[in-house]
Design a protein around this motif. Structure first.
Motif, PDB file in Angstrom:
ATOM      1  N   VAL A  82       4.171  79.823  68.577  1.00  0.00           N
ATOM      2  CA  VAL A  82       3.011  79.885  67.699  1.00  0.00           C
ATOM      3  C   VAL A  82       2.599  81.335  67.478  1.00  0.00           C
ATOM      4  CG1 VAL A  82       2.220  77.630  68.506  1.00  0.00           C
ATOM      5  CG2 VAL A  82       1.408  79.702  69.630  1.00  0.00           C
ATOM      6  N   LEU A  83       1.578  81.515  66.610  1.00  0.00           N
ATOM      7  CA  LEU A  83       0.943  82.808  66.371  1.00  0.00           C
ATOM      8  C   LEU A  83      -0.545  82.656  66.629  1.00  0.00           C
ATOM      9  CD1 LEU A  83       2.673  83.964  63.043  1.00  0.00           C
ATOM     10  CD2 LEU A  83       3.108  84.827  65.347  1.00  0.00           C
ATOM     11  N   SER A  84      -1.123  83.587  67.398  1.00  0.00           N
ATOM     12  CA  SER A  84      -2.558  83.554  67.651  1.00  0.00           C
ATOM     13  C   SER A  84      -3.312  84.003  66.404  1.00  0.00           C
ATOM     14  CB  SER A  84      -2.909  84.438  68.843  1.00  0.00           C
ATOM     15  OG  SER A  84      -2.689  85.799  68.523  1.00  0.00           O
ATOM     16  N   MET A  88      -0.389  87.340  66.869  1.00  0.00           N
ATOM     17  CA  MET A  88       0.400  87.712  68.033  1.00  0.00           C
ATOM     18  C   MET A  88       1.344  86.558  68.379  1.00  0.00           C
ATOM     19  SD  MET A  88       0.813  90.193  70.240  1.00  0.00           S
ATOM     20  CE  MET A  88      -0.762  91.064  70.285  1.00  0.00           C
ATOM     21  N   PRO A  89       2.664  86.789  68.437  1.00  0.00           N
ATOM     22  CA  PRO A  89       3.593  85.701  68.762  1.00  0.00           C
ATOM     23  C   PRO A  89       3.538  85.342  70.249  1.00  0.00           C
ATOM     24  CG  PRO A  89       4.782  87.762  68.530  1.00  0.00           C
ATOM     25  CD  PRO A  89       3.349  88.056  68.155  1.00  0.00           C
ATOM     26  N   LEU A  90       3.616  84.053  70.544  1.00  0.00           N
ATOM     27  CA  LEU A  90       3.623  83.577  71.919  1.00  0.00           C
ATOM     28  C   LEU A  90       4.140  82.152  71.942  1.00  0.00           C
ATOM     29  CD1 LEU A  90       0.141  82.391  73.039  1.00  0.00           C
ATOM     30  CD2 LEU A  90       0.438  83.431  70.815  1.00  0.00           C
ATOM     31  N   ARG A  91       4.367  81.651  73.139  1.00  0.00           N
ATOM     32  CA  ARG A  91       4.824  80.270  73.311  1.00  0.00           C
ATOM     33  C   ARG A  91       3.809  79.528  74.160  1.00  0.00           C
ATOM     34  NH1 ARG A  91      10.833  79.154  75.206  1.00  0.00           N
ATOM     35  NH2 ARG A  91      11.117  79.611  72.990  1.00  0.00           N
ATOM     36  N   LEU A  92       3.385  78.368  73.675  1.00  0.00           N
ATOM     37  CA  LEU A  92       2.449  77.523  74.400  1.00  0.00           C
ATOM     38  C   LEU A  92       3.194  76.290  74.919  1.00  0.00           C
ATOM     39  CD1 LEU A  92      -0.696  77.583  72.074  1.00  0.00           C
ATOM     40  CD2 LEU A  92      -0.230  78.991  74.086  1.00  0.00           C
ATOM     41  N   THR A  93       2.873  75.914  76.160  1.00  0.00           N
ATOM     42  CA  THR A  93       3.428  74.707  76.765  1.00  0.00           C
ATOM     43  C   THR A  93       2.285  73.774  77.104  1.00  0.00           C
ATOM     44  OG1 THR A  93       5.276  75.959  77.705  1.00  0.00           O
ATOM     45  CG2 THR A  93       4.845  73.773  78.615  1.00  0.00           C
ATOM     46  N   ARG A 125      -1.855  74.726  65.082  1.00  0.00           N
ATOM     47  CA  ARG A 125      -3.177  74.837  64.451  1.00  0.00           C
ATOM     48  C   ARG A 125      -4.190  75.473  65.401  1.00  0.00           C
ATOM     49  NH1 ARG A 125      -2.088  69.462  63.169  1.00  0.00           N
ATOM     50  NH2 ARG A 125      -3.827  68.785  64.491  1.00  0.00           N
ATOM     51  N   LEU A 126      -4.142  75.074  66.666  1.00  0.00           N
ATOM     52  CA  LEU A 126      -5.087  75.629  67.637  1.00  0.00           C
ATOM     53  C   LEU A 126      -4.866  77.123  67.818  1.00  0.00           C
ATOM     54  CD1 LEU A 126      -7.248  75.215  69.868  1.00  0.00           C
ATOM     55  CD2 LEU A 126      -5.358  74.782  71.450  1.00  0.00           C
ATOM     56  N   ALA A 127      -3.620  77.548  67.958  1.00  0.00           N
ATOM     57  CA  ALA A 127      -3.333  78.968  68.175  1.00  0.00           C
ATOM     58  C   ALA A 127      -3.756  79.807  66.977  1.00  0.00           C
ATOM     59  CB  ALA A 127      -1.842  79.151  68.454  1.00  0.00           C
ATOM     60  N   ALA A 128      -3.577  79.292  65.770  1.00  0.00           N
ATOM     61  CA  ALA A 128      -3.930  80.057  64.571  1.00  0.00           C
ATOM     62  C   ALA A 128      -5.426  80.310  64.464  1.00  0.00           C
ATOM     63  CB  ALA A 128      -3.435  79.321  63.326  1.00  0.00           C
ATOM     64  N   GLU A 129      -6.231  79.504  65.161  1.00  0.00           N
ATOM     65  CA  GLU A 129      -7.691  79.641  65.084  1.00  0.00           C
ATOM     66  C   GLU A 129      -8.293  80.224  66.359  1.00  0.00           C
ATOM     67  OE1 GLU A 129      -8.992  75.714  64.361  1.00  0.00           O
ATOM     68  OE2 GLU A 129      -7.901  75.491  62.456  1.00  0.00           O
ATOM     69  N   THR A 130      -7.464  80.602  67.327  1.00  0.00           N
ATOM     70  CA  THR A 130      -7.975  81.016  68.638  1.00  0.00           C
ATOM     71  C   THR A 130      -7.462  82.407  68.986  1.00  0.00           C
ATOM     72  OG1 THR A 130      -7.880  78.692  69.321  1.00  0.00           O
ATOM     73  CG2 THR A 130      -8.200  80.332  71.050  1.00  0.00           C
ATOM     74  N   PRO A 131      -8.339  83.307  69.468  1.00  0.00           N
ATOM     75  CA  PRO A 131      -7.883  84.631  69.907  1.00  0.00           C
ATOM     76  C   PRO A 131      -6.961  84.521  71.113  1.00  0.00           C
ATOM     77  CG  PRO A 131     -10.272  84.591  69.582  1.00  0.00           C
ATOM     78  CD  PRO A 131      -9.812  83.174  69.526  1.00  0.00           C
ATOM     79  N   LEU A 132      -6.113  85.527  71.252  1.00  0.00           N
ATOM     80  CA  LEU A 132      -5.147  85.537  72.356  1.00  0.00           C
ATOM     81  C   LEU A 132      -5.852  85.522  73.701  1.00  0.00           C
ATOM     82  CD1 LEU A 132      -2.262  85.760  73.417  1.00  0.00           C
ATOM     83  CD2 LEU A 132      -2.451  88.251  73.162  1.00  0.00           C
ATOM     84  N   GLU A 133      -6.931  86.269  73.837  1.00  0.00           N
ATOM     85  CA  GLU A 133      -7.641  86.329  75.118  1.00  0.00           C
ATOM     86  C   GLU A 133      -8.150  84.954  75.541  1.00  0.00           C
ATOM     87  OE1 GLU A 133     -11.366  88.786  77.180  1.00  0.00           O
ATOM     88  OE2 GLU A 133     -10.811  89.137  75.091  1.00  0.00           O
ATOM     89  N   THR A 134      -8.620  84.163  74.573  1.00  0.00           N
ATOM     90  CA  THR A 134      -9.097  82.813  74.882  1.00  0.00           C
ATOM     91  C   THR A 134      -7.954  81.906  75.294  1.00  0.00           C
ATOM     92  OG1 THR A 134     -10.892  83.097  73.281  1.00  0.00           O
ATOM     93  CG2 THR A 134     -10.392  80.862  73.978  1.00  0.00           C
ATOM     94  N   ALA A 166       0.866  76.375  80.119  1.00  0.00           N
ATOM     95  CA  ALA A 166       1.401  77.736  80.265  1.00  0.00           C
ATOM     96  C   ALA A 166       1.312  78.460  78.931  1.00  0.00           C
ATOM     97  CB  ALA A 166       2.850  77.711  80.749  1.00  0.00           C
ATOM     98  N   VAL A 167       1.075  79.787  79.029  1.00  0.00           N
ATOM     99  CA  VAL A 167       1.081  80.678  77.871  1.00  0.00           C
ATOM    100  C   VAL A 167       2.099  81.770  78.164  1.00  0.00           C
ATOM    101  CG1 VAL A 167      -0.268  82.223  76.404  1.00  0.00           C
ATOM    102  CG2 VAL A 167      -1.352  80.197  77.406  1.00  0.00           C
ATOM    103  N   THR A 168       3.141  81.839  77.364  1.00  0.00           N
ATOM    104  CA  THR A 168       4.232  82.785  77.587  1.00  0.00           C
ATOM    105  C   THR A 168       4.265  83.804  76.458  1.00  0.00           C
ATOM    106  OG1 THR A 168       5.510  81.021  78.640  1.00  0.00           O
ATOM    107  CG2 THR A 168       6.696  83.024  78.032  1.00  0.00           C
TER     108      THR A 168
END
Length: 242
Positions: A82-84, A88-93, A125-134, A166-168
């Motif tokens: 996903v993208l925050s 910012m690219p990341l992987r959510l589990t 959808r969640l990652a696109a609306e949420t800051p990376l820190e959160t 997990a957030v990778t």
């Protein structure tokens, strides 16, 4: 002649016994536990769904295939790239707790693919609306928001819980964040050393002021120093002028 009826009785008993054995072999005994259902397929075609209990299936209908369906709570791990909100690219589990409610529907519409699609879409959808820190904090509010996007049911399954496990981050982002955290800790260490030095200077200044205002205290401190000194020469007073 009297032996003939006994012979026929024995023969009849043998025939009945063989028939009973053949009849028993013509049925297949199936036990279904209370936490599951079993689908019966005849020649590859769905025939019926067996409820909990002991069942006997007639083998003469054709080739039988039994497919057990668990109704217990199950856990599935689902990943999504996903993208925050900062791009910012990341992987959510995500870990999903679910239970199959409609066993027959789960045969026509397998649960796992539909569940994977629903949770992956919700993560994007969640990652696109949420800051990376959160996202990194993994707060309970984030899990609630994810559960609301997934919904209460997906096909034949009822969702009983979902949360981000997990957030990778990509390797280069992890190195950058490590450098930032290291610099922050170095700054805190330097600040603490400066505070300690200031506290020590204030203590020395207070001691010097106290000795200046109390000459007797200075003499007492001198005597204590002389008492504790070993093989040392202590000069009291000003050095003689040449």
């Amino acid at each position: 002649m009297s032996e003939m009826p006994d012979y026929f009785v024995i023969l009849t008993a043998i025939v009945i016994l063989v028939g009973a054995i053949a009849l028993l072999n013509a049925f297949r005994r199936v036990r279904v536990n209370r936490w599951e259902r079993t689908a019966v397929y005849v020649e590859g075609v769905f025939d019926r769904l067996l409820e909990p209990g002991v069942h006997r299936l007639w083998k003469g209908h054709g080739r039988l295939m039994l497919v057990p369906i668990s109704l217990d709570q199950q856990v599935r791990s689902i990943r999504a790239d996903v993208l925050s909100s900062e791009r910012m690219p990341l992987r959510l589990t995500a870990s999903v707790l679910f239970r199959i409610e409609n066993a027959e529907l789960s045969l026509r519409e397998p649960v796992e693919p539909r569940l994977d699609l629903a949770v992956q879409s919700a993560l994007i959808r969640l990652a696109a609306e949420t800051p990376l820190e959160t996202l990194l904090a993994q707060a309970p509010e984030t899990a609630d928001a994810l559960g609301a996007r997934v919904g209460e049911t997906v096909g034949a399954a009822r969702i009983e819980g979902v949360e981000i496990a997990a957030v990778t981050l990509p390797p280069e982002i992890r190195r950058l964040m490590s450098d930032v955290e290291r610099a922050r800790l170095d700054g805190l260490a330097a600040l603490e050393r400066a505070r300690s030095e200031q506290a020590a200077l204030r203590a020395l200044a207070n001691a010097a002021r106290l000795l200046k205002d109390n000459p007797e205290l200075a003499q007492l401190r001198l005597l204590q120093t002389a008492e504790n000194a070993k093989a040392a020469t202590i000069v009291i007073g000003d050095a003689p002028r040449q």
